[in-house]
Write a protein that holds these residues in place. Structure first.
Motif, PDB file in Angstrom:
ATOM      1  N   MET A 318       0.836  -1.208   0.000  1.00 18.06           N
ATOM      2  CA  MET A 318       0.000   0.000   0.000  1.00 18.06           C
ATOM      3  C   MET A 318       0.869   1.256   0.000  1.00 18.06           C
ATOM      4  N   ALA A 319       1.965   1.210   0.753  1.00 16.45           N
ATOM      5  CA  ALA A 319       2.855   2.369   0.807  1.00 16.45           C
ATOM      6  C   ALA A 319       3.460   2.646  -0.564  1.00 16.45           C
ATOM      7  N   ILE A 320       3.841   1.571  -1.270  1.00 18.48           N
ATOM      8  CA  ILE A 320       4.435   1.744  -2.601  1.00 18.48           C
ATOM      9  C   ILE A 320       3.393   2.283  -3.587  1.00 18.48           C
ATOM     10  N   ALA A 321       2.199   1.644  -3.591  1.00 20.83           N
ATOM     11  CA  ALA A 321       1.182   2.042  -4.569  1.00 20.83           C
ATOM     12  C   ALA A 321       0.654   3.448  -4.275  1.00 20.83           C
ATOM     13  N   THR A 322       0.247   3.674  -3.019  1.00 20.11           N
ATOM     14  CA  THR A 322      -0.345   4.969  -2.692  1.00 20.11           C
ATOM     15  C   THR A 322       0.714   6.064  -2.620  1.00 20.11           C
ATOM     16  N   GLY A 323       1.803   5.772  -1.904  1.00 22.25           N
ATOM     17  CA  GLY A 323       2.861   6.773  -1.771  1.00 22.25           C
ATOM     18  C   GLY A 323       3.471   7.116  -3.112  1.00 22.25           C
ATOM     19  N   GLY A 324       3.756   6.084  -3.918  1.00 24.34           N
ATOM     20  CA  GLY A 324       4.364   6.329  -5.228  1.00 24.34           C
ATOM     21  C   GLY A 324       3.451   7.130  -6.134  1.00 24.34           C
ATOM     22  N   SER A 325       2.161   6.763  -6.156  1.00 29.07           N
ATOM     23  CA  SER A 325       1.237   7.466  -7.049  1.00 29.07           C
ATOM     24  C   SER A 325       0.995   8.907  -6.589  1.00 29.07           C
ATOM     25  N   LEU A 326       0.944   9.107  -5.258  1.00 29.46           N
ATOM     26  CA  LEU A 326       0.758  10.484  -4.771  1.00 29.46           C
ATOM     27  C   LEU A 326       2.001  11.340  -5.049  1.00 29.46           C
ATOM     28  N   ALA A 327       3.172  10.717  -4.938  1.00 28.39           N
ATOM     29  CA  ALA A 327       4.398  11.456  -5.273  1.00 28.39           C
ATOM     30  C   ALA A 327       4.408  11.828  -6.755  1.00 28.39           C
ATOM     31  N   LEU A 328       3.987  10.875  -7.591  1.00 30.34           N
ATOM     32  CA  LEU A 328       3.895  11.151  -9.032  1.00 30.34           C
ATOM     33  C   LEU A 328       2.873  12.249  -9.299  1.00 30.34           C
ATOM     34  N   PHE A 329       1.775  12.206  -8.555  1.00 35.81           N
ATOM     35  CA  PHE A 329       0.733  13.241  -8.695  1.00 35.81           C
ATOM     36  C   PHE A 329       1.295  14.621  -8.334  1.00 35.81           C
ATOM     37  N   ALA A 330       2.044  14.666  -7.210  1.00 39.02           N
ATOM     38  CA  ALA A 330       2.613  15.956  -6.785  1.00 39.02           C
ATOM     39  C   ALA A 330       3.571  16.497  -7.834  1.00 39.02           C
ATOM     40  N   TRP A 331       4.265  15.598  -8.528  1.00 41.73           N
ATOM     41  CA  TRP A 331       5.260  16.025  -9.526  1.00 41.73           C
ATOM     42  C   TRP A 331       4.610  16.411 -10.840  1.00 41.73           C
ATOM     43  N   ARG A 332       3.623  15.627 -11.285  1.00 39.25           N
ATOM     44  CA  ARG A 332       3.111  15.791 -12.637  1.00 39.25           C
ATOM     45  C   ARG A 332       1.795  16.566 -12.734  1.00 39.25           C
ATOM     46  N   ALA A 333       1.048  16.656 -11.621  1.00 35.80           N
ATOM     47  CA  ALA A 333      -0.257  17.323 -11.711  1.00 35.80           C
ATOM     48  C   ALA A 333      -0.156  18.765 -12.213  1.00 35.80           C
ATOM     49  N   PRO A 334       0.896  19.531 -11.829  1.00 37.49           N
ATOM     50  CA  PRO A 334       0.968  20.914 -12.324  1.00 37.49           C
ATOM     51  C   PRO A 334       1.054  21.038 -13.844  1.00 37.49           C
ATOM     52  N   VAL A 335       1.481  19.987 -14.547  1.00 33.63           N
ATOM     53  CA  VAL A 335       1.588  20.100 -16.007  1.00 33.63           C
ATOM     54  C   VAL A 335       0.254  19.859 -16.697  1.00 33.63           C
ATOM     55  N   LEU A 336      -0.750  19.395 -15.934  1.00 33.68           N
ATOM     56  CA  LEU A 336      -2.057  19.189 -16.557  1.00 33.68           C
ATOM     57  C   LEU A 336      -2.689  20.547 -16.841  1.00 33.68           C
ATOM     58  N   LYS A 337      -3.120  20.738 -18.043  1.00 35.40           N
ATOM     59  CA  LYS A 337      -3.707  22.014 -18.428  1.00 35.40           C
ATOM     60  C   LYS A 337      -5.030  22.233 -17.726  1.00 35.40           C
ATOM     61  N   ALA A 338      -5.233  23.465 -17.221  1.00 33.20           N
ATOM     62  CA  ALA A 338      -6.499  23.799 -16.588  1.00 33.20           C
ATOM     63  C   ALA A 338      -7.593  23.877 -17.643  1.00 33.20           C
ATOM     64  N   GLY A 339      -8.811  23.539 -17.258  1.00 33.20           N
ATOM     65  CA  GLY A 339      -9.924  23.545 -18.196  1.00 33.20           C
ATOM     66  C   GLY A 339     -10.676  24.861 -18.180  1.00 33.20           C
ATOM     67  N   GLY A 340     -11.913  24.803 -18.680  1.00 27.27           N
ATOM     68  CA  GLY A 340     -12.718  26.006 -18.787  1.00 27.27           C
ATOM     69  C   GLY A 340     -13.232  26.488 -17.443  1.00 27.27           C
ATOM     70  N   LEU A 341     -13.597  27.777 -17.389  1.00 32.70           N
ATOM     71  CA  LEU A 341     -14.144  28.363 -16.165  1.00 32.70           C
ATOM     72  C   LEU A 341     -15.646  28.090 -16.096  1.00 32.70           C
ATOM     73  N   PHE A 342     -16.176  28.135 -14.881  1.00 37.38           N
ATOM     74  CA  PHE A 342     -17.614  27.959 -14.713  1.00 37.38           C
ATOM     75  C   PHE A 342     -18.062  28.742 -13.490  1.00 37.38           C
ATOM     76  N   ALA A 343     -19.333  29.144 -13.507  1.00 39.01           N
ATOM     77  CA  ALA A 343     -19.912  29.884 -12.383  1.00 39.01           C
ATOM     78  C   ALA A 343     -20.219  28.918 -11.242  1.00 39.01           C
ATOM     79  N   PRO A 344     -20.249  29.444  -9.997  1.00 43.76           N
ATOM     80  CA  PRO A 344     -20.589  28.552  -8.873  1.00 43.76           C
ATOM     81  C   PRO A 344     -21.948  27.891  -9.055  1.00 43.76           C
ATOM     82  N   VAL A 345     -22.925  28.644  -9.587  1.00 47.26           N
ATOM     83  CA  VAL A 345     -24.235  28.041  -9.843  1.00 47.26           C
ATOM     84  C   VAL A 345     -24.243  27.529 -11.278  1.00 47.26           C
ATOM     85  N   SER A 346     -23.917  26.270 -11.430  1.00 46.47           N
ATOM     86  CA  SER A 346     -23.833  25.628 -12.735  1.00 46.47           C
ATOM     87  C   SER A 346     -23.809  24.131 -12.498  1.00 46.47           C
ATOM     88  N   ARG A 347     -23.903  23.347 -13.577  1.00 51.49           N
ATOM     89  CA  ARG A 347     -23.833  21.885 -13.431  1.00 51.49           C
ATOM     90  C   ARG A 347     -22.471  21.478 -12.858  1.00 51.49           C
TER      91      ARG A 347
END
Length: 663
Positions: A318-347
């Motif tokens: 569990m430490a390898i799977a969860t820890g490794g994937s969260l570490a990868l997430f911390a490293w790579r998530a910033p490169v994911l392009k942000a999507g479109g904007l939406f209002a608070p009252v929306s789907r």
């Protein structure tokens, strides 16, 4: 010879997992299609090898091969054939074999149905699946081998735990495991997407069917488990917030959030990082459940093993799977392009609120489950966290979630008119208030939380029906035209409505059986009458009856109401001589609106009275009816051609030819 064949097959599966884990992964890095294509035959070969091992163990149980330690400890020659077969997964070693079989099935499913996936993504997904399989196959072979021989085989076995000798065991664990393990596919897609640095609508379209399939299976597994606990354990309840029950509930909550979050990614290309994180956390919660049940951390009727060494191994995985994937997430998530904007009252805003409430509810159950374990580990003190904690923390979170579920389907994407939506739902609101007030009046004012829950459940049910009626423009156009519009609706629309209505029905059942249950515990003799909820139960006789591998003491109660006979209830007290244990078998009479539930216990000493425990559980059948509706709704959505695995072939071919995005 056959057990050795099963053992060899497991070793072969381990070797194939190594090949599948590394060759396609390197192929994806090098852009070598031949190396990437190794993933498909390796995944299919792995499934075949594990299926052969599973068949070998099943054969050993069916023929009562007591040269295997696992069969000796968990079977007996006099056991009915059904329980010989289901006994294969009624123990730690066999259940781990079922676990890896389900994992291999998921990997093979991606290999077969993922023809439309881009080659590099498919190779990485199957590699991650193989890494997970590698961990659990090595765990099975090194610490939990079901094919270990015994030096001096006994003439017979020690029998299966009598509580598990029930038809519910035939379906509950396989469904539950398919749900647990099915979330591994979403996890693998998330890790593969992080490695590629690319999450888009197509990625969400590929992930949703696998997540939905796992969610449906876990829904069915949890519902069957609560039903089994209701009638088999003689508790007279359907959910006790037992830690082992909770560890299956947490992935379900997180998986529900993931399903809704993936919709936003697909439709609006936003909430990408959050969706990836949910995919990682959902499978991590499944792994945590496996660790808790098999580590010896807790004592429960559902716990499989009490071996800290095995627990340490799973904790490492569990430490390898969860820890490794969260570490990868911390490293790579910033490169994911942000999507479109939406209002608070929306789907999108509604689905985000849904996610936040579900995530908070998951954290609440997590705290309630782990706090006693941490406290005992740190101080040695023992505390028990039961229904009162969850009634005051979890339930208040569910009420706003249900309110939002009624509104959400009416909201437009990007920006919505909340006042207009609420105006369309005024009839639902009126019905909810009327039902809450009627409940308040009929139940003498309480409990307040239960009255509110009934109102919110009716709100959701009515809102779902209004939303469906608006889709087909019921009573606004001729009925024939409405019928044609209804036939033209996509299956996913029906699936969503059915799942939401199922939750409302479930809530009504949970509220009624929890808040207004009647209970009677009395010593009885033949001829005594017991009065409960307008019913009269008369103990006519107590008989001793033989069973295939047990003997039972059966109480025969005649049930009458207003002098009219409604039949008999025959609760049993069974004794299993091989295991040396008793079980309580409840007798249940249902009319769809409530259950009359009876159990008996043996007298403490000869000559003393019998003890009868009688419950009247109002609305309890609605719990499982609602769960069945949710599961069927999910399957209906899964059958929608728009949600079938993979994007359109043309788009996939274009993606395959296109270079991988380097955001």
């Amino acid at each position: 010879m056959i057990p050795e064949l099963g053992h060899f097959s497991l070793v072969l599966a381990l070797v194939l997992a190594v090949v599948q884990g590394f060759v396609p992964f390197v192929g994806a890095l090098r852009g070598d299609s031949r190396w990437m294509e190794v993933a498909r035959p390796a995944a299919l070969g792995q499934l075949g090898a594990i299926a052969l091992a599973f068949a070998a163990l099943t054969h050993a149980y069916v023929v009562s091969d007591f040269t295997l330690a696992n069969v000796v400890e968990n079977s007996h020659s006099a056991k009915p054939m059904l329980y010989k077969v289901t006994g294969v997964w009624g123990n730690h070693e066999g259940s781990m074999l079922l676990w890896v079989l389900m994992l291999a099935l998921c990997g093979a499913g991606v290999a077969v149905f993922g023809r439309n996936l881009p080659a590099t993504l498919k190779a990485r997904v199957l590699s991650v699946q193989a890494w997970i399989a590698l961990g659990f196959l090595s765990f099975t072979l090194l610490t939990s081998n079901p094919f270990e021989r015994v030096a001096n085989p006994p003439l017979d076995g020690n029998d299966l735990n009598p509580l598990l000798q029930d038809p519910g065991l035939a379906f509950h664990p396989p469904l539950l495991y398919l749900g647990y393990v099915g979330f591994s596919v979403a996890f693998s897609f998330a890790v593969a997407a992080l490695l590629e640095g690319r999450v888009d609508a197509a990625w969400a379209r590929w992930v949703r069917p696998w997540t939905l399939a796992a969610w449906c299976s876990l829904t069915g597994g949890i519902a069957l488990g609560s039903w089994w606990a209701y009638y088999e354990l003689g508790w007279g309840g359907w959910w006790f917030w037992d830690p082992v029950e909770n560890v299956s509930f947490m992935p379900w909550l997180a998986g529900t959030a993931l399903l809704h979050s993936a919709i936003v990614v697909e439709k609006r290309d936003t909430l990408k990082a959050w969706t990836i994180l949910l995919a990682i956390l959902t499978f991590s919660l499944s792994l945590m459940g496996t660790f808790i049940v098999r580590s010896g951390l807790l004592t429960s009727v559902h716990a499989f093993a009490v071996d800290p060494e095995r627990g340490s191994y799973i904790l490492g995985l569990m430490a390898i799977a969860t820890g490794g994937s969260l570490a990868l997430f911390a490293w790579r998530a910033p490169v994911l392009k942000a999507g479109g904007l939406f209002a608070p009252v929306s789907r999108e805003g509604g689905l985000l609120l849904n996610n936040l409430l579900l995530a908070t509810a998951t954290a609440t159950v997590l705290i309630g489950t782990l706090y006693p374990l941490f406290l005992e580990a740190l101080t040695g003190g023992r505390v028990s966290i039961g229904p009162p904690f969850y009634n005051y923390t979890f339930v208040p979170l569910m009420l706003p979630l249900v309110a939002a579920m009624g509104i959400g389907p009416f909201l437009a994407w990007k920006r919505a008119d909340l006042a207009g939506v609420l105006g369309r739902l005024r009839i639902a609101a009126l019905l909810a208030v009327v039902v809450a007030l009627a409940t308040w009046y009929l139940q003498n004012g309480g409990p307040v939380l239960a009255v509110l829950a009934m109102g919110f459940a009716v709100w959701l049910l009515a809102a779902t029906l209004i939303e469906w009626a608006e889709r087909v423009r019921l009573f606004r156009i001729p009925l024939g035209d409405s019928w044609r519009r209804a036939r033209g609706l996509p299956r996913s629309a029906y699936g969503m409505s059915l799942a939401h209505a199922g939750l409302a029905v479930c809530m009504i059942g949970m509220t009624g059986s929890s808040a207004w249950k009647s209970e009677l515990v009395e010593a009885v003799e033949r001829g005594d009458n017991l009065e409960i909820a307008g019913f009269t139960l008369t103990l006519q006789d107590v008989e001793t009856r033989p069973g295939p591998n047990y003997r039972s003491t059966t109480g025969i109660f005649e049930v009458t109401r207003d002098g009219r006979s409604l039949g008999v209830l025959e609760p049993e007290r069974r004794y299993y001589p091989v295991a040396g244990r008793n079980t309580t078998e409840a007798a249940i009479r249902t009319n769809g609106l409530g259950d009359l539930y009876a159990t008996i216990t043996e007298p403490p000493e000869e000559g003393q009275d019998w003890t009868a425990r009688i419950y009247y559980e109002p609305l309890v059948p609605w719990i499982w009816a609602g769960a069945a509706m949710m599961m069927f709704g999910g399957l209906l959505s899964l059958a929608d051609r728009r949600l079938r695995v993979g994007a359109p072939r043309r788009a996939a071919r274009q993606n395959t030819r296109a270079p991988v995005a380097a955001e």
